[in-house]
Design a protein around this motif. Structure first.
Motif, short mmCIF file in Angstrom:
data_model
loop_
_atom_site.label_atom_id
_atom_site.label_comp_id
_atom_site.label_asym_id
_atom_site.label_seq_id
_atom_site.Cartn_x
_atom_site.Cartn_y
_atom_site.Cartn_z
N ALA A 17 0.83 -1.20 0.00
CA ALA A 17 0.00 0.00 0.00
C ALA A 17 0.87 1.25 0.00
O ALA A 17 1.96 1.26 0.56
CB ALA A 17 -0.90 0.00 1.22
N VAL A 53 -1.76 7.00 -12.54
CA VAL A 53 -2.96 7.33 -11.77
C VAL A 53 -4.19 7.05 -12.64
O VAL A 53 -4.21 7.39 -13.82
CB VAL A 53 -2.95 8.83 -11.35
N ARG A 54 -5.19 6.39 -12.02
CA ARG A 54 -6.41 6.08 -12.77
C ARG A 54 -7.64 6.56 -12.00
O ARG A 54 -7.68 6.48 -10.77
CB ARG A 54 -6.56 4.56 -12.97
N LEU A 65 -2.80 -1.89 -16.60
CA LEU A 65 -3.31 -0.62 -16.05
C LEU A 65 -3.96 0.26 -17.11
O LEU A 65 -4.78 1.11 -16.80
CB LEU A 65 -2.16 0.16 -15.39
N HIS A 85 -13.36 5.12 -8.22
CA HIS A 85 -12.11 4.88 -7.49
C HIS A 85 -10.97 5.65 -8.12
O HIS A 85 -10.84 5.69 -9.34
CB HIS A 85 -11.77 3.38 -7.50
N GLU A 112 -7.13 5.42 -8.30
CA GLU A 112 -6.09 4.42 -8.04
C GLU A 112 -4.72 4.96 -8.42
O GLU A 112 -4.57 5.58 -9.48
CB GLU A 112 -6.39 3.16 -8.86
N TYR A 151 -0.65 3.86 -8.82
CA TYR A 151 0.28 2.73 -8.93
C TYR A 151 1.70 3.25 -9.04
O TYR A 151 1.98 4.10 -9.88
CB TYR A 151 -0.05 1.89 -10.17
N SER A 197 0.65 0.15 -4.63
CA SER A 197 -0.58 0.76 -5.14
C SER A 197 -1.45 1.27 -4.00
O SER A 197 -1.27 0.86 -2.85
CB SER A 197 -1.37 -0.25 -5.98
N ALA A 198 -2.37 2.14 -4.35
CA ALA A 198 -3.34 2.65 -3.37
C ALA A 198 -4.64 2.92 -4.11
O ALA A 198 -4.62 3.28 -5.29
CB ALA A 198 -2.82 3.93 -2.73
N SER A 199 -5.75 2.73 -3.42
CA SER A 199 -7.05 2.99 -4.03
C SER A 199 -7.90 3.82 -3.07
O SER A 199 -8.04 3.47 -1.90
CB SER A 199 -7.75 1.67 -4.34
#
Lengths: 314, 261
Positions: B27, B62-63, B124, B194, B196, B198, B208-210
């Motif tokens: 994370a 980033v998504r 991704l 979300h 996200e 990466y 990664s983080a969401s």
């Protein structure tokens, strides 16, 4: 001062530039006022182009046509251009025909070739109507010039087979506003025919109804425009309520913006219409019909940019 | 004795969780502002500010992604060898309504493109979505139709890949900060999304983080949507009446005295 020109449309799920929508409504309303057509053939694709989902574009367009045709009908009523008796009979036939047309579409879809038949019918109808209107009004414009130069013939021409058929039908009645006498069955049956075609083609029917009134009901062009708008008003009220109730696709805000533009455009259009001669109006409408036909034909022949699409729209 | 056994259990569970964790990415520490936004009358898209720290040798992808859903589309094909028209329909499953990806440089520059396993950065991007989307009927050409789906969504500006908008700060103790202002499309509906982030290195996801993002309808749009769905008949009648009165009003304002014969 910063003015927010963008407005979020909750049903369409997108934001739009208010000035653009007002301008778009004004342009289509102008056409509606001049020619007595709803303008859905033009408005819906333009709305889809700016990111409105097809189903919302078609339903909201019907809603704004209610406003534009109210305004247009009143403008034409003031000028004495609405034949209510003829309009009611056509409307009655149109609603009956529309119901039958929806059932025909269901059968065609079940057979699996509905889209092909709809597209081909559309192009053929527009091509035939547009070409005939263009030829006829061009000939009429030329002959009216010739008539001004030469005196009228002493022996009037023998009535055509169509005119004799119309005269032989029962329930003959006067339509004083249109200045014609014919059977009540004529507008009723033609209304049914247009209703069926409009339902199959998925349009309001103005493009078919106007030539039917001009050539088969022999109504004067200015009365045709006013009466067509009167009939479209009721058709679109029905569509708006049904679409809102069953599909939740009427975007109130979008329709309101469009109608602000289109009602103003329809008023201006009605005045332009009054200044143009009947044959001039017919020839311009014929060009418009043929242009739509060419656009549709190109759409059928050219490879689309994207091979998948959202459902809905005209 | 009992306490020692309890401590052993806790240690065992913690150990298992740690081991399970290593099978996924670690994370990250990321800050996103705002984590909820309102869609009001004048909404025309918004911006999410994303900040965090990554290893100095890592890049950031980033998504902003919507919840996967089903999508029913018409399919165009040729009839009689020359006429393009609708030929049936297809159902895609697992299609997010929005998919915005921000990356610092082209995918090829982020690592080798040949590796396509579970932790490859290839998953991704928009292209990687194909493996997670299913198609009905299954006998249709999935690859071809997925390409067309991407074209449609790109045209609607709901699927985007933006390059070069991620800014890095200076290095400090083997780490560097990053910052990105992610533009949310105007064509957005109320719901859960979300954000996200990466951290990628040599073509693979390292961390990664969401962060859940909530979009909420407020004011007039909320009222209208509620009425359209909960009081549909009233909405239809009201829409008709407003149109008629609008038409009458405009007819009065624009046409009074001038349109008469």
């Amino acid at each position: 001062m910063h003015l927010p020109f963008y407005l979020y449309l909750p049903i369409a799920g997108n934001s739009v530039n208010m000035l653009f929508i007002l301008g778009l409504g004004g342009f289509v309303g102008l056409l509606s006022g001049i020619f007595g057509v709803g303008g859905g053939f033009l408005m819906t694709p333009l709305l889809i182009m700016i990111g409105i989902p097809p189903t919302v574009a078609a339903a909201s367009d019907s809603n704004q046509i209610v406003g534009a045709s109210t305004s247009g009908t009143i403008a034409h009523f003031r000028m004495g251009n609405v034949d209510f008796k003829m309009g009611f009979l056509l409307l009655l036939g149109g609603v009956t025909g529309g119901t039958v047309g929806v059932q025909i579409i269901k059968i065609l879809r079940h057979l699996g070739n509905a889209d092909f038949l709809i597209s081909v019918t559309y192009v053929l109808m527009l091509g035939i109507i547009g070409s005939y209107m263009f030829q006829e009004s061009y000939r009429s414009l030329r002959s009216s010039r010739a008539a001004q130069a030469a005196p009228a013939s002493a022996n009037p021409a023998r009535p055509s087979a169509y005119a004799r058929l119309v005269a032989s039908l029962p329930f003959q009645t006067e339509f004083p506003r249109s200045g014609v006498r014919m059977s009540l069955l004529m507008p009723l049956l033609l209304g049914i025919l247009v209703g069926i075609l409009a339902a199959i083609m998925g349009v309001g029917g103005g493009f078919i109804m106007v030539p039917v009134m001009v050539y088969l009901l022999r109504m004067p062009m200015h009365v045709v425009v006013g009466t067509s708008l009167f009939q479209i008003l009721f058709t679109c009220i029905d569509v708006t309520i049904m679409q809102s109730y069953t599909n939740h696709t009427v975007d109130f805000v979008l329709a309101f913006l469009l109608l602000l533009g289109s009602t103003a455009g329809a008023q201006v259009g009605a005045r332009i219409s009054k200044r143009l001669k009947g044959d001039q109006l017919k020839i311009i409408l014929a060009v418009l019909v043929l242009a739509v036909m060419v656009k549709m034909l190109l759409g059928l022949l050219l490879t689309p940019d994207v091979l998948v699409a959202e459902a809905g729209g005209h | 004795m009992r306490r020692a056994r309890l401590i052993l259990w806790i240690m065992a569970i913690t150990g298992c969780l740690t081991l399970m964790g290593t099978s996924f990415t670690r994370a990250m520490d990321v800050t996103v502002r705002p984590q909820a936004f309102e869609i009001g009358t004048f909404y025309n898209g918004t911006t999410l500010n994303v900040e965090g720290r990554v290893g100095a040798d890592q890049d950031v992808v980033v998504r902003f992604v919507g919840v996967p859903a089903d999508l029913h589309l018409k399919m165009k094909g040729k009839v009689l060898g020359c006429l393009w028209m609708n030929r049936g329909s297809v159902d895609f499953q697992g299609v997010p309504n929005v998919f915005v990806v921000y990356l610092p440089k082209p995918w090829e520059a982020l690592g080798p493109a040949d590796s396509r396993d579970g932790e490859s950065i290839w998953h991704l991007g928009l292209e990687g979505l194909e493996s997670r989307v299913t198609l009905e009927p299954q006998d249709e050409d999935k690859h071809l139709l997925f390409r067309e789906l991407l074209k449609l969504k790109r045209k609607q500006r709901l699927y985007q890949e933006e390059m070069g908008s991620i800014r890095y700060g200076s290095e400090d103790q083997g780490q560097r900060t990053f910052q990105v202002s992610l533009k949310i499309p105007a064509r957005l509906t109320e719901g859960d999304y979300h954000l996200e982030v990466y951290a990628v290195s040599n073509g693979r996801v390292a961390e990664s983080a969401s962060v859940p993002i909530r979009a909420r309808l407020v004011g007039a749009p909320a009222f209208i949507k509620k009425m359209a769905y909960q009081h549909a008949l009233l909405h239809g009648v009201l829409a008709t009446l407003v149109a008629i009165f609008g038409g009458l009003l405009m007819g009065f304002l624009v046409g009074t005295g001038k349109g008469a014969h």
